[in-house]
Design a protein around this motif. Sequence first.
Motif: not given
Length: 180
Positions: A39-53
């Motif tokens: 029952e793996p959790p859904d992926a949480v995604c960010v786009e390339t270029g997203t700030s580290v913060r």
Amino acid sequence: MTDPYELEDELLHMDELTHEGEKHEIRLRHFDQPVGVLEPPDAVCVETGTSVRKAIHCLSDNNVGCVMVVRDRKLVGIFTERDVLFKIAGRTLDTARSVVDDFMTPDPKCLMLSNTIREAIRIFRRHKVRHIPIVNDQQEPIAFTSVRGVIDYIVSFFSEEVINLPPHPLRVGTLEADGA
């Protein structure tokens, strides 16, 4: 002074709990199940270029140990809590201007929902990672699995009483009172 009958009852109860756990035996075939049973959790995604913060906020806000870094919905990297700890913490870094691409693990090993738990464990060991993205046929992240997910799966084979047994009996010794 401890009542010898109380001690005997305690040891008998612990023995019963130990044997009760034998009914819930895990077998090697259980590791040939697809990772989907975790029952793996859904992926949480960010786009390339997203700030580290922003990526760190995604970790925290979603209470996850990793975020998938995508370009045009395709997985290009994974950014984990360990990246924060080992690559960012303690450095003088403007996290609002730094991009996640510079700190992520590019092209991570991936699984599909049909891959086995055994394959996941192999990746955890060989690559010394704690999170593995799960992707679809188009290499789009849909979920992730973790060492914690596998441990929870293994633990599910044992009753609560067995899991909570102390590592050693509370008292060791004979039930006979020897004088000194």
